[in-house]
Design a protein around this motif. Structure first.
Motif, short mmCIF file in Angstrom:
data_model
loop_
_atom_site.label_atom_id
_atom_site.label_comp_id
_atom_site.label_asym_id
_atom_site.label_seq_id
_atom_site.Cartn_x
_atom_site.Cartn_y
_atom_site.Cartn_z
N TYR A 70 1.82 6.80 -6.67
CA TYR A 70 0.77 7.62 -7.28
C TYR A 70 0.81 9.06 -6.80
CZ TYR A 70 -1.46 3.87 -9.82
OH TYR A 70 -1.71 2.87 -10.73
N GLY A 71 1.95 9.47 -6.29
CA GLY A 71 2.12 10.88 -5.95
C GLY A 71 1.49 11.31 -4.63
N GLN A 72 1.31 10.39 -3.70
CA GLN A 72 0.80 10.68 -2.37
C GLN A 72 -0.56 11.39 -2.39
OE1 GLN A 72 3.86 12.54 0.04
NE2 GLN A 72 5.45 11.55 -1.16
N PHE A 76 0.83 -1.20 0.00
CA PHE A 76 0.00 0.00 0.00
C PHE A 76 0.87 1.25 0.00
CE2 PHE A 76 -1.80 3.61 2.17
CZ PHE A 76 -2.84 3.91 1.30
N LEU A 77 1.88 1.28 0.85
CA LEU A 77 2.74 2.46 0.91
C LEU A 77 3.48 2.68 -0.41
CD1 LEU A 77 4.05 2.12 4.56
CD2 LEU A 77 2.52 3.88 3.66
N LYS A 126 -3.86 10.00 2.57
CA LYS A 126 -2.77 10.39 3.47
C LYS A 126 -2.92 9.79 4.86
CE LYS A 126 -0.21 14.30 5.26
NZ LYS A 126 -0.05 15.75 5.27
N THR A 127 -4.12 9.83 5.43
CA THR A 127 -4.33 9.30 6.78
C THR A 127 -4.02 7.81 6.83
OG1 THR A 127 -5.99 10.98 7.24
CG2 THR A 127 -6.01 9.02 8.64
N ILE A 128 -4.45 7.08 5.80
CA ILE A 128 -4.19 5.65 5.76
C ILE A 128 -2.68 5.39 5.66
CG2 ILE A 128 -4.59 3.53 4.44
CD1 ILE A 128 -7.28 4.97 3.58
N ALA A 129 -2.00 6.17 4.85
CA ALA A 129 -0.55 6.03 4.72
C ALA A 129 0.15 6.33 6.05
CB ALA A 129 -0.03 6.93 3.62
N LEU A 130 -0.33 7.34 6.75
CA LEU A 130 0.26 7.67 8.05
C LEU A 130 0.05 6.54 9.06
CD1 LEU A 130 -0.69 11.46 8.33
CD2 LEU A 130 1.60 10.48 8.00
N VAL A 131 -1.13 5.94 9.05
CA VAL A 131 -1.41 4.83 9.96
C VAL A 131 -0.51 3.64 9.62
CG1 VAL A 131 -3.16 3.15 10.67
CG2 VAL A 131 -3.76 5.57 10.50
#
Length: 119
Positions: free
Chosen positions: A89-91, A82-83, A96-101
């Motif tokens: 895909y350019g963040q 996922f990350l 963003k919240t899912i990536a931070l988690v």
């Protein structure tokens, strides 16, 4: 004991919320910004059950050392892929919240990985 806590963090803090979307599909819109009439909604609904598989593997690994290596592989594939997609895909702001988690879960994943494969 610390290892079990890390597995439980991965299961309950990282993977339970997206799995809950299987039982409460309105969470799909909240978590991912996908409307119920969007053609991709059903894919996100299916994705929620895949998070359930990851969550169950983490819960199982918390209590059964025999499944920890497989649980590390399953969990790492989910989180790291996922990350990679997120950054590839350019963040996108909507993810963003899912990536931070997921990012916050990486130290826990690193610890249980080390414990599973170093012992």
């Amino acid at each position: 004991m610390l290892e079990r806590i890390c597995w439980l963090v991965l299961a309950l803090a990282i993977h339970l919320p997206p799995f809950a979307a299987f039982f409460a599909p309105s969470l799909i819109t909240k978590l991912y910004g996908v409307a119920t009439d969007d053609v991709g909604f059903s894919l996100f609904h299916h994705r929620a059950i895949l998070f359930g598989i990851v969550m169950i593997s983490c819960l199982w690994a918390a209590y059964d050392p025999n499944v920890r290596k497989l649980a590390v592989v399953v969990t790492a594939l989910s989180m790291v892929s996922f990350l990679a997609i997120y950054f590839g895909y350019g963040q996108p702001q909507s993810l963003k919240t899912i990536a931070l988690v997921d990012g916050a879960g990486l130290p826990f994943l690193a610890f249980v990985s080390w414990k599973a494969f170093a012992t």
